[in-house]
Design a protein around this motif. Structure first.
Motif, PDB file in Angstrom:
ATOM      1  N   LEU A  76       0.851  -1.356  -0.145  1.00  0.00           N
ATOM      2  CA  LEU A  76       0.109  -0.035  -0.038  1.00  0.00           C
ATOM      3  C   LEU A  76       0.767   1.186  -0.126  1.00  0.00           C
ATOM      4  O   LEU A  76       0.551   2.211  -0.339  1.00  0.00           O
ATOM      5  CB  LEU A  76      -0.864  -0.019   1.161  1.00  0.00           C
ATOM      6  N   LEU A  77       2.149   1.285   0.470  1.00  0.00           N
ATOM      7  CA  LEU A  77       3.093   2.332   0.537  1.00  0.00           C
ATOM      8  C   LEU A  77       3.871   2.610  -0.570  1.00  0.00           C
ATOM      9  O   LEU A  77       4.429   3.603  -0.894  1.00  0.00           O
ATOM     10  CB  LEU A  77       4.058   1.779   1.620  1.00  0.00           C
ATOM     11  N   HIS A  78       3.521   1.703  -1.621  1.00  0.00           N
ATOM     12  CA  HIS A  78       4.570   1.709  -3.034  1.00  0.00           C
ATOM     13  C   HIS A  78       3.561   1.667  -4.158  1.00  0.00           C
ATOM     14  O   HIS A  78       4.177   1.114  -5.408  1.00  0.00           O
ATOM     15  CB  HIS A  78       5.413   0.422  -2.864  1.00  0.00           C
ATOM     16  N   THR A  79       2.298   1.840  -4.121  1.00  0.00           N
ATOM     17  CA  THR A  79       1.558   1.577  -5.162  1.00  0.00           C
ATOM     18  C   THR A  79       1.524   2.530  -6.232  1.00  0.00           C
ATOM     19  O   THR A  79       2.002   3.778  -5.782  1.00  0.00           O
ATOM     20  CB  THR A  79      -0.022   1.374  -4.998  1.00  0.00           C
ATOM     21  N   ASN A  80       1.142   2.428  -7.661  1.00  0.00           N
ATOM     22  CA  ASN A  80       1.350   3.157  -8.558  1.00  0.00           C
ATOM     23  C   ASN A  80       2.617   3.920  -8.707  1.00  0.00           C
ATOM     24  O   ASN A  80       3.710   3.421  -8.543  1.00  0.00           O
ATOM     25  CB  ASN A  80       0.316   4.335  -8.155  1.00  0.00           C
ATOM     26  N   TYR A  81       2.751   5.136  -9.479  1.00  0.00           N
ATOM     27  CA  TYR A  81       4.126   5.889  -9.943  1.00  0.00           C
ATOM     28  C   TYR A  81       4.174   7.030  -8.660  1.00  0.00           C
ATOM     29  O   TYR A  81       4.961   7.841  -8.813  1.00  0.00           O
ATOM     30  CB  TYR A  81       3.900   6.364 -11.190  1.00  0.00           C
ATOM     31  N   LEU A  86      11.441   4.590  -8.353  1.00  0.00           N
ATOM     32  CA  LEU A  86      12.312   3.504  -8.818  1.00  0.00           C
ATOM     33  C   LEU A  86      11.890   2.406  -8.102  1.00  0.00           C
ATOM     34  O   LEU A  86      12.072   1.447  -8.481  1.00  0.00           O
ATOM     35  CB  LEU A  86      13.755   4.102  -8.735  1.00  0.00           C
ATOM     36  N   LYS A  87      11.283   2.530  -6.892  1.00  0.00           N
ATOM     37  CA  LYS A  87      11.161   1.393  -6.225  1.00  0.00           C
ATOM     38  C   LYS A  87       9.411   1.202  -6.068  1.00  0.00           C
ATOM     39  O   LYS A  87       9.051   0.464  -5.096  1.00  0.00           O
ATOM     40  CB  LYS A  87      11.726   1.417  -5.071  1.00  0.00           C
ATOM     41  N   SER A  88       8.561   1.776  -6.731  1.00  0.00           N
ATOM     42  CA  SER A  88       7.242   1.883  -6.725  1.00  0.00           C
ATOM     43  C   SER A  88       6.899   0.678  -7.569  1.00  0.00           C
ATOM     44  O   SER A  88       7.513   0.041  -8.386  1.00  0.00           O
ATOM     45  CB  SER A  88       6.681   2.960  -7.483  1.00  0.00           C
ATOM     46  N   LEU A  89       5.383   0.258  -7.213  1.00  0.00           N
ATOM     47  CA  LEU A  89       4.886  -0.891  -7.976  1.00  0.00           C
ATOM     48  C   LEU A  89       4.456  -0.523  -9.193  1.00  0.00           C
ATOM     49  O   LEU A  89       3.790  -1.515  -9.908  1.00  0.00           O
ATOM     50  CB  LEU A  89       3.732  -1.617  -7.015  1.00  0.00           C
ATOM     51  N   LYS A  90       4.698   0.938  -9.568  1.00  0.00           N
ATOM     52  CA  LYS A  90       4.147   1.133 -10.843  1.00  0.00           C
ATOM     53  C   LYS A  90       2.595   0.884 -11.052  1.00  0.00           C
ATOM     54  O   LYS A  90       1.886   1.250 -10.141  1.00  0.00           O
ATOM     55  CB  LYS A  90       5.081   0.584 -12.107  1.00  0.00           C
ATOM     56  N   ALA A  91       2.175   0.224 -12.032  1.00  0.00           N
ATOM     57  CA  ALA A  91       0.700  -0.029 -12.227  1.00  0.00           C
ATOM     58  C   ALA A  91       0.545  -1.649 -12.142  1.00  0.00           C
ATOM     59  O   ALA A  91      -0.241  -2.095 -12.707  1.00  0.00           O
ATOM     60  CB  ALA A  91       0.280   0.570 -13.477  1.00  0.00           C
ATOM     61  N   LEU A  92       1.655  -2.471 -11.565  1.00  0.00           N
ATOM     62  CA  LEU A  92       1.758  -3.855 -11.458  1.00  0.00           C
ATOM     63  C   LEU A  92       0.879  -4.357 -10.136  1.00  0.00           C
ATOM     64  O   LEU A  92       0.930  -5.667  -9.963  1.00  0.00           O
ATOM     65  CB  LEU A  92       3.020  -4.213 -11.068  1.00  0.00           C
ATOM     66  N   THR A  93       0.136  -3.553  -9.592  1.00  0.00           N
ATOM     67  CA  THR A  93      -0.917  -4.130  -8.557  1.00  0.00           C
ATOM     68  C   THR A  93      -2.059  -4.550  -9.058  1.00  0.00           C
ATOM     69  O   THR A  93      -3.216  -4.169  -8.803  1.00  0.00           O
ATOM     70  CB  THR A  93      -1.259  -3.151  -7.295  1.00  0.00           C
TER      71      THR A  93
END
Length: 398
Positions: A76-81, A86-93
């Motif tokens: 939840l702390l790393h969702t989206n962009y 560099l360490k986010s989940l981008k749109a891979l959730t």
């Protein structure tokens, strides 16, 4: 009276569904049935591949409990962009289910059912939104590691066909919408311009990238929700029906005693033919996968009981008139059920809507009424074996 109407509604719904082929059925007893796209990047403080999802038993305020999948607290702390780029989940959730391609030219109808519970409601509904997307041109076995950061492949995550966005909005606006098509160009490619790095990346959340990046065509082919469908207190059951010329979205509480899709949220017509280039932007010949995207940050969403099925259109098929020969009456029935349209019954079975055989009887005379006084009220199937033929009809007990 209300109970009678609910039973009749369920009767027509289940009779309409009879003849379905189940493509996907996932109660999340394991993680083996879906592709976990969060494992296609290294995110957060992890030094190796880690899933952003967790499966738990989730109860609502009324005690209804389902085995459900949701984002982990760390994810939840790393969702989206929108966090550390560099360490986010981008749109891979998001999770993908691939199935035998559905040939839309057969005029069959696709049913997608699931249950959702939100951790809380918000004013905008964006943080807890859920995107559901049907995909075509989906790669066998799903995408590969780091495909989200590379544009070397034309469609590593498939291309969007029909889609729904449900927001957990507590206001009168931004409830969600249903639509079709999408992407950033006529080919429906899932691109997004990452404003933090200036690099194009794949946007897996479906047909509509964030505002300012543009979509194809300029005006989205969609229909907005006008009623609230999300709930943070009770599990909600949703049914998405994609017919040859229309797609519709329904909702009800999962605890509702009657089965069926519930109340209509909205629907939108699907043009079969289009003068736009390419024509498949409106009419997608095949559907090959289903995706659910969790936006998160900070709202969590719990997803359960996915079922995807295909109802065969029997029109102009040789077995249509034979399937309709047998009639079970009256509707609804109370103590006895009559059967007409068959001369000899080798075996008769009463089956519940979840597939359980409740009653079996062999070598009976069709003119003799069947005692059903012992059966609980509800919708049932009657399977009749006559010689080498097996026929099934739907009926309701009041």
């Amino acid at each position: 009276m209300k109970h009678r109407i609910a039973l009749l509604f369920s009767f027509f719904f289940y009779c309409y569904l009879y003849g379905q082929t189940i493509l996907v059925e996932d109660d999340f007893s394991s993680s083996s049935k879906y592709f976990d796209n969060s494992k296609l990047t290294i995110w957060g403080s992890n030094s190796s591949v880690q899933s952003a999802f967790i499966i738990t038993q989730k109860a609502d305020n009324n005690g209804m409990t389902f085995r459900a999948i949701s984002l982990t607290d760390s994810a939840l702390l790393h969702t989206n962009y929108h966090t550390d780029t560099l360490k986010s989940l981008k749109a891979l959730t998001c999770l993908d289910w691939q199935f035998t391609p559905v040939n839309r030219k057969q005029k069959d109808t696709l049913y997608i059912e699931f249950d959702i519970l939100w951790s809380n409601m918000t004013s905008s509904g964006e943080s807890g939104r859920i995107n559901m997307i049907t995909l075509y041109r989906y790669p066998a076995g799903g995408a590969d590691f780091n495909d989200a950061d590379s544009l070397m492949k034309t469609h590593p995550f498939g291309r969007p066909a029909y889609h729904i966005r449900v927001r957990n909005s507590s206001t009168t606006l931004n409830k969600g919408f249903i639509g079709y098509g999408g992407g950033n160009d006529s080919l429906g490619r899932l691109y997004i311009h990452d404003e933090w790095t200036g690099k194009l990346r794949h946007w897996l959340a479906g047909a509509v990238p964030p505002s300012g990046t543009g979509t194809y065509p300029a005006s989205l082919n969609s229909s907005d929700f006008t009623i609230t469908t999300a709930s943070a207190t009770r599990w909600k059951h949703f049914t998405w029906i994609i017919e040859p010329e229309k797609q519709s979205f329904y909702h009800r509480y999962s605890s509702d005693s009657f089965a069926g899709p519930g109340a209509l949220v909205t629907s939108i017509n699907i043009p079969e033919h289009s003068t736009e280039n390419p024509p498949y932007y409106h009419w997608f010949d095949t559907i090959e996968a289903f995706r659910i995207y969790f936006n998160g940050n900070p709202t969590n969403t719990y997803f359960a009981n996915l079922k995807i099925s295909l109802k065969t259109n029997l029109t102009n098929r040789n077995d249509l008139h034979r399937e309709l020969e047998i009639v079970a009456y009256p509707v609804p029935a109370t103590n006895y059920l009559n059967i007409s349209g068959v001369k000899r019954i080798s075996q008769l079975e009463i089956i519940s809507t979840d597939g359980k055989v409740l009653y079996t009887r062999k070598n009976i005379q069709p003119e003799i009424p069947i005692n059903i006084a012992w059966i609980e009220p509800g919708v049932y199937f009657l399977r009749i074996i006559s010689g080498t033929e097996i026929k099934t009809v739907c009926w309701v007990k009041q």
